[in-house]
Design a protein around this motif. Structure first.
Motif, PDB file in Angstrom:
ATOM      1  N   ARG A  80       0.764  18.634 -17.607  1.00  0.00           N
ATOM      2  CA  ARG A  80      -0.698  18.710 -17.758  1.00  0.00           C
ATOM      3  C   ARG A  80      -1.106  18.572 -19.219  1.00  0.00           C
ATOM      4  NH1 ARG A  80      -0.736  22.563 -13.338  1.00  0.00           N
ATOM      5  NH2 ARG A  80      -0.862  21.188 -11.547  1.00  0.00           N
ATOM      6  N   ALA A  81      -0.254  18.986 -20.129  1.00  0.00           N
ATOM      7  CA  ALA A  81      -0.593  18.906 -21.558  1.00  0.00           C
ATOM      8  C   ALA A  81      -0.118  17.580 -22.169  1.00  0.00           C
ATOM      9  CB  ALA A  81       0.024  20.088 -22.298  1.00  0.00           C
ATOM     10  N   ASN A  82       0.392  16.684 -21.332  1.00  0.00           N
ATOM     11  CA  ASN A  82       0.898  15.384 -21.809  1.00  0.00           C
ATOM     12  C   ASN A  82       1.982  15.536 -22.883  1.00  0.00           C
ATOM     13  OD1 ASN A  82      -0.763  13.752 -20.123  1.00  0.00           O
ATOM     14  ND2 ASN A  82      -2.495  14.370 -21.406  1.00  0.00           N
ATOM     15  N   ILE A  83       2.918  16.391 -22.540  1.00  0.00           N
ATOM     16  CA  ILE A  83       4.082  16.577 -23.416  1.00  0.00           C
ATOM     17  C   ILE A  83       5.298  16.032 -22.685  1.00  0.00           C
ATOM     18  CG2 ILE A  83       5.601  18.311 -24.442  1.00  0.00           C
ATOM     19  CD1 ILE A  83       2.977  19.997 -24.737  1.00  0.00           C
TER      20      ILE A  83
ATOM     21  N   GLY B 264       6.241  23.501 -32.969  1.00  0.00           N
ATOM     22  CA  GLY B 264       5.716  22.262 -33.556  1.00  0.00           C
ATOM     23  C   GLY B 264       5.837  21.069 -32.622  1.00  0.00           C
ATOM     24  N   VAL B 265       5.819  21.336 -31.319  1.00  0.00           N
ATOM     25  CA  VAL B 265       5.887  20.243 -30.334  1.00  0.00           C
ATOM     26  C   VAL B 265       4.503  19.614 -30.191  1.00  0.00           C
ATOM     27  CG1 VAL B 265       6.182  19.754 -27.867  1.00  0.00           C
ATOM     28  CG2 VAL B 265       7.793  21.265 -29.049  1.00  0.00           C
ATOM     29  N   THR B 266       4.452  18.293 -30.227  1.00  0.00           N
ATOM     30  CA  THR B 266       3.152  17.625 -30.172  1.00  0.00           C
ATOM     31  C   THR B 266       2.869  17.063 -28.784  1.00  0.00           C
ATOM     32  OG1 THR B 266       4.267  15.658 -30.988  1.00  0.00           O
ATOM     33  CG2 THR B 266       3.057  16.976 -32.602  1.00  0.00           C
ATOM     34  N   SER B 267       1.584  16.978 -28.470  1.00  0.00           N
ATOM     35  CA  SER B 267       1.150  16.389 -27.209  1.00  0.00           C
ATOM     36  C   SER B 267       0.823  14.922 -27.463  1.00  0.00           C
ATOM     37  CB  SER B 267      -0.083  17.153 -26.725  1.00  0.00           C
ATOM     38  OG  SER B 267      -0.853  16.347 -25.886  1.00  0.00           O
ATOM     39  N   VAL B 268       1.063  14.078 -26.470  1.00  0.00           N
ATOM     40  CA  VAL B 268       0.766  12.646 -26.629  1.00  0.00           C
ATOM     41  C   VAL B 268      -0.740  12.449 -26.805  1.00  0.00           C
ATOM     42  CG1 VAL B 268       0.796  10.407 -25.430  1.00  0.00           C
ATOM     43  CG2 VAL B 268       2.822  11.872 -25.404  1.00  0.00           C
ATOM     44  N   ALA B 269      -1.527  13.144 -26.008  1.00  0.00           N
ATOM     45  CA  ALA B 269      -2.985  13.048 -26.134  1.00  0.00           C
ATOM     46  C   ALA B 269      -3.628  14.193 -25.381  1.00  0.00           C
ATOM     47  CB  ALA B 269      -3.467  11.723 -25.561  1.00  0.00           C
ATOM     48  N   ALA B 270      -4.781  14.627 -25.872  1.00  0.00           N
ATOM     49  CA  ALA B 270      -5.560  15.630 -25.143  1.00  0.00           C
ATOM     50  C   ALA B 270      -6.562  14.867 -24.288  1.00  0.00           C
ATOM     51  CB  ALA B 270      -6.267  16.550 -26.123  1.00  0.00           C
TER      52      ALA B 270
ATOM     53  N   GLY C 266      -6.178  15.599 -14.897  1.00  0.00           N
ATOM     54  CA  GLY C 266      -5.949  14.507 -13.946  1.00  0.00           C
ATOM     55  C   GLY C 266      -5.672  13.177 -14.617  1.00  0.00           C
ATOM     56  N   VAL C 267      -5.719  13.150 -15.947  1.00  0.00           N
ATOM     57  CA  VAL C 267      -5.384  11.912 -16.657  1.00  0.00           C
ATOM     58  C   VAL C 267      -4.100  12.174 -17.448  1.00  0.00           C
ATOM     59  CG1 VAL C 267      -6.180  10.077 -18.180  1.00  0.00           C
ATOM     60  CG2 VAL C 267      -7.838  11.416 -16.878  1.00  0.00           C
ATOM     61  N   GLU C 268      -3.121  11.358 -17.183  1.00  0.00           N
ATOM     62  CA  GLU C 268      -1.804  11.554 -17.784  1.00  0.00           C
ATOM     63  C   GLU C 268      -1.609  10.570 -18.935  1.00  0.00           C
ATOM     64  OE1 GLU C 268       1.339  10.699 -14.983  1.00  0.00           O
ATOM     65  OE2 GLU C 268       2.900  11.356 -16.367  1.00  0.00           O
ATOM     66  N   ALA C 269      -0.966  11.045 -20.000  1.00  0.00           N
ATOM     67  CA  ALA C 269      -0.650  10.150 -21.117  1.00  0.00           C
ATOM     68  C   ALA C 269       0.833  10.253 -21.433  1.00  0.00           C
ATOM     69  CB  ALA C 269      -1.463  10.532 -22.347  1.00  0.00           C
ATOM     70  N   VAL C 270       1.471   9.117 -21.552  1.00  0.00           N
ATOM     71  CA  VAL C 270       2.900   9.070 -21.903  1.00  0.00           C
ATOM     72  C   VAL C 270       3.069   7.951 -22.929  1.00  0.00           C
ATOM     73  CG1 VAL C 270       5.268   8.917 -21.016  1.00  0.00           C
ATOM     74  CG2 VAL C 270       3.435   9.599 -19.477  1.00  0.00           C
ATOM     75  N   ARG C 271       3.975   8.152 -23.860  1.00  0.00           N
ATOM     76  CA  ARG C 271       4.208   7.109 -24.871  1.00  0.00           C
ATOM     77  C   ARG C 271       5.635   6.581 -24.769  1.00  0.00           C
ATOM     78  NH1 ARG C 271       1.946   9.387 -29.244  1.00  0.00           N
ATOM     79  NH2 ARG C 271       0.110   8.064 -29.228  1.00  0.00           N
ATOM     80  N   ARG C 272       5.766   5.270 -24.810  1.00  0.00           N
ATOM     81  CA  ARG C 272       7.097   4.647 -24.948  1.00  0.00           C
ATOM     82  C   ARG C 272       7.147   3.941 -26.287  1.00  0.00           C
ATOM     83  NH1 ARG C 272       9.447   1.706 -19.531  1.00  0.00           N
ATOM     84  NH2 ARG C 272      10.999   1.146 -21.111  1.00  0.00           N
TER      85      ARG C 272
ATOM     86  N   SER D  39       4.730   0.581 -30.119  1.00  0.00           N
ATOM     87  CA  SER D  39       4.477   1.852 -29.467  1.00  0.00           C
ATOM     88  C   SER D  39       3.435   1.617 -28.369  1.00  0.00           C
ATOM     89  CB  SER D  39       3.948   2.821 -30.526  1.00  0.00           C
ATOM     90  OG  SER D  39       3.573   4.017 -29.923  1.00  0.00           O
ATOM     91  N   PHE D  40       3.751   2.056 -27.150  1.00  0.00           N
ATOM     92  CA  PHE D  40       2.886   1.791 -26.001  1.00  0.00           C
ATOM     93  C   PHE D  40       2.383   3.107 -25.430  1.00  0.00           C
ATOM     94  CE2 PHE D  40       5.777  -1.702 -26.491  1.00  0.00           C
ATOM     95  CZ  PHE D  40       5.018  -2.842 -26.227  1.00  0.00           C
ATOM     96  N   LEU D  41       1.073   3.232 -25.392  1.00  0.00           N
ATOM     97  CA  LEU D  41       0.475   4.451 -24.850  1.00  0.00           C
ATOM     98  C   LEU D  41      -0.011   4.177 -23.428  1.00  0.00           C
ATOM     99  CD1 LEU D  41      -0.661   7.360 -25.260  1.00  0.00           C
ATOM    100  CD2 LEU D  41      -2.770   6.257 -26.054  1.00  0.00           C
ATOM    101  N   PHE D  42       0.531   4.916 -22.472  1.00  0.00           N
ATOM    102  CA  PHE D  42       0.109   4.789 -21.072  1.00  0.00           C
ATOM    103  C   PHE D  42      -0.961   5.828 -20.783  1.00  0.00           C
ATOM    104  CE2 PHE D  42       3.268   2.114 -18.796  1.00  0.00           C
ATOM    105  CZ  PHE D  42       4.118   1.848 -19.859  1.00  0.00           C
ATOM    106  N   LEU D  43      -2.074   5.391 -20.225  1.00  0.00           N
ATOM    107  CA  LEU D  43      -3.106   6.318 -19.763  1.00  0.00           C
ATOM    108  C   LEU D  43      -3.244   6.117 -18.260  1.00  0.00           C
ATOM    109  CD1 LEU D  43      -5.700   5.687 -22.616  1.00  0.00           C
ATOM    110  CD2 LEU D  43      -4.102   7.607 -22.414  1.00  0.00           C
ATOM    111  N   LEU D  44      -2.996   7.160 -17.501  1.00  0.00           N
ATOM    112  CA  LEU D  44      -2.928   7.041 -16.038  1.00  0.00           C
ATOM    113  C   LEU D  44      -3.945   7.993 -15.420  1.00  0.00           C
ATOM    114  CD1 LEU D  44       0.910   7.476 -16.264  1.00  0.00           C
ATOM    115  CD2 LEU D  44      -0.080   5.342 -15.455  1.00  0.00           C
ATOM    116  N   ASN D  45      -4.927   7.426 -14.741  1.00  0.00           N
ATOM    117  CA  ASN D  45      -5.947   8.269 -14.119  1.00  0.00           C
ATOM    118  C   ASN D  45      -5.550   8.588 -12.684  1.00  0.00           C
ATOM    119  OD1 ASN D  45      -8.206   9.582 -13.272  1.00  0.00           O
ATOM    120  ND2 ASN D  45      -9.545   7.773 -13.269  1.00  0.00           N
TER     121      ASN D  45
END
Ligand code: GAL
Length: 642
Positions: free
Chosen positions: A404-407, A569-575, A579-585, A591-597
């Motif tokens: 939920r925190a996009n970590i 000091g763990v960072t979140s990909v995005a706030a 219900g919206v997920e963010a993951v980075r590859r 660098s690719f940011l995925f935003l998934l609704n």
């Protein structure tokens, strides 16, 4: 297939009876034709070894190869996977088919991957027959060397179970009450290994005949019977089958994220393949709800976000007959053009074709969740303080907050090197080896941050209690001792008050904890444990360990993990909105940011500047609209020096 952008086909998975209609009869012509057609069309083949469903002639000639259940009932042929994993007849027949198949297609231009068996253990994960008993004894001799060692490990003096001859040892067949726990645990290990041996027999042939062709077998997410840590090292590419339940979209999304992270971790971070999913409905739930428009595409990209470099389907054409004729496919029974799922398949195919730059990139993770099959097996054997402590539920109770925190999180074997992680979570590690216990302690003393829950470090790999006070191997690390367990009744909760004042609830478990250096963060507020510690924090060497003596409610658990991850000091990909997920590859090409609704409604999100990898359009930053079940993949502009 070309219209759908298909470039890889899993072929012939259940075709043994066609390929080998009799003991000395082979028919490869139809397969030659299909291989040729695919090749002509520019489509590559993940060729199956076809060994997951033995043909009727084989079981007719050798009924002794059929599997037997714990109660002695023998399973009949007529479905699939009807073989005893230890059967020499099955193993030899499978090996010889794979010899023929690989010799025939080794130089075929379409062949790019081998698909060994299919979903090992899915229907028959263990066999209790006499052949398996012999194999089990061989396995035990290799593990223990002597009967004396085995008797010691299994604690056979209890209930007069001491063995005086190897021949007396059996699989844990149906008995008047609980069979010996050491025997059961070893039988689970053995059964996973017996199936792995079947896989290995085929892999050995394939790696000799086609050394350059990668080999996979499809996993089934968190599948309890097989120790995937042991399996994955024998695969060139990890692959997985995921069938979300569209009637429970939220849970499904979370579970597929978790499975994706597991697959990536099993491959030590390497990209994996989503080998099976379906366009819409399955046929094996009591009610098979279709996927909503957009959900298939969303869940496909979710797998890619979590590290998959390939997305495939079961199945190409919906079958007309057989047990799975109501299971959806890429091509339905009816007209294809008017079927919305087909349009989604075509769209997905085109979009995946634009993502070559993504291939090979990795998902960076600062958090590891320790997860172990052996501990899972041992924990969930009967006769425990509480049957409600379940390994996967415990892991999920941690994972959901990261999700939920996009970590991003990896899963880690307990003996893995954890140095690279800022935070290590141990939801439950009931069974722990000396090496794992030492590794976790060294991780924390070297500056790591750890959060551990109750009923960890209780037994050794033989499922024998680690004496000297619970949790013996972690007493120093955690700065506490657990004097007694007080599991909670079903539905019972216990108030837990944090030092800062907030009151949470605990469920499933409570215990009497005596701090020995740890600071108390929260205490039980009622019942016989009133005033006793529930959550503690201990500085150990240059690191910090948290300990939780109950299952906290989700809000309190979220707050605790938030605190731990901030300190680490763990960072979140995005706030982002719920219900919206963010993951980075990340990889060589950026660098690719995925935003998934995952919601059934449009949302607006904050977006960093970059290039929309699906449309090729520039995103200048600011607000981005994501439709219901919408996906955006942003190739991020990198700041100077990044
Ligand atoms: C998988 C299996 C496929 C098909 C599918 C249906 O377990 O590998 O062959 O049965 O499920 O959902």
């Amino acid at each position: 297939m070309q219209e759908a952008g298909v470039n890889l086909v899993s072929l012939g998975i259940f075709s043994w009876s066609r390929l080998q209609p009799g003991p000395n009869e082979f028919d490869f012509e139809w397969l030659d034709r299909v291989m040729h057609l695919l090749n002509e069309g520019g489509i590559k083949v993940d060729l199956a070894t076809a060994t997951a469903s033995p043909p009727p002639w084989l079981t007719h000639q050798h009924p002794e190869m059929l599997p037997t259940l714990a109660d002695g009932a023998r399973l009949w042929p007529g479905a699939r996977q009807h073989y005893c994993p230890s059967s020499p007849v099955y193993r030899e027949a499978a090996r010889s088919l794979v010899e023929r198949l690989s010799a025939r297609y080794k130089d075929h231009p379409a062949l790019v991957m081998w698909h060994v068996g299919n979903e090992y253990g899915c229907h028959v994960a263990a066999c209790y027959c006499d052949v398996s008993a012999i194999d089990f004894r061989t396995w035990l001799r290799a593990r223990y060397g002597s009967l004396e060692e085995l008797n010691r490990a299994w604690g056979t003096d209890f209930w007069s179970q001491r063995y005086s001859d190897w021949e007396e040892i059996l699989p844990p067949r149906q008995a008047p009450t609980w069979p010996n726990p050491g025997q059961c645990l070893d039988f689970l290990r053995f059964s996973s290994d017996a199936l792995l041996a079947c896989y290995e027999i085929e892999r050995t042939v394939l790696s000799r005949v086609t050394p350059g062709i990668p080999i996979t077998t499809n996993f089934m997410r968190f599948f309890k019977p097989l120790d995937y840590w042991k399996w994955a090292v024998q695969e060139d590419i990890v692959s997985d089958d995921v069938y979300q339940d569209p009637s429970e979209p939220e849970a499904s999304s979370l579970e597929s994220a978790m499975a994706g992270d597991l697959m990536r971790s099993l491959g030590q971070g390497r990209p994996w393949i989503l080998l099976e999913q379906t366009t819409s409905r399955v046929n094996w739930r009591p009610v098979n709800v279709p996927k909503r428009p957009g959900q298939m595409r969303l869940w496909s990209f979710q797998a890619v976000a979590h590290g998959a470099d390939g997305v495939m389907f079961f199945q190409w054409r919906q079958s007309r007959s057989g047990a799975e004729k109501f299971h959806s496919a890429m091509v339905p029974h009816g007209p294809v053009e008017s079927w919305p799922a087909w349009r989604e398949v075509v769209q997905l195919g085109a979009e995946l074709g634009r993502l070559d730059a993504l291939c090979g990139s990795r998902v960076p993770a600062e958090v590891a969740i320790v997860f172990d099959w052996e501990s899972w097996w041992a924990l969930e054997q009967p006769s425990k303080p509480s049957a409600n402590v379940r390994a996967l539920e415990q892991a999920r109770a941690y994972y959901e907050h990261l999700y939920r925190a996009n970590i991003s999180a990896d899963f880690a074997h307990p003996e893995a090197d954890l140095k690279a992680y800022k935070l290590v979570l141990v939801p439950n590690l009931y069974l722990v080896s000396d090496a794992a216990a030492a590794g976790l302690a060294a991780y924390v003393s070297g500056g790591g941050r750890l959060v551990m829950s109750y009923f960890s470090g209780i037994v050794d790999p033989a499922d024998q209690i680690r004496l000297g006070g619970y949790p013996a191997p972690f007493v120093e690390l955690l700065g506490l001792r657990v004097e007694d367990f007080a599991p909670l009744a079903v539905g019972e909760t216990i108030p837990v008050r944090f030092e800062a004042g907030q009151v949470a609830t605990g469920q499933i478990w409570s215990e009497l904890i005596r701090p020995a250096g740890a600071e108390v963060l929260a205490r039980f507020e009622a019942g016989p444990l009133k005033g006793e510690p529930a959550v503690l924090r201990h500085t150990f060497g240059s690191g910090v360990a948290h300990y939780i003596g109950t299952t906290l409610d989700s809000i309190a658990m979220g707050a605790l993990l938030e605190q731990a991850r901030m300190e680490a000091g763990v960072t979140s990909v995005a706030a982002l909105p719920p219900g919206v997920e963010a993951v980075r590859r990340q990889g060589d090409s950026g660098s690719f940011l995925f935003l998934l609704n995952h919601q059934d409604a449009e949302v607006e999100v904050e977006a960093a500047p970059g290039l929309d990898a699906l449309t090729g359009e520039r995103i200048e930053g600011g607000r981005l609209r994501l439709p219901a079940y919408g996906v955006a993949i942003i190739k991020e502009d990198l700041a100077e020096g990044q």
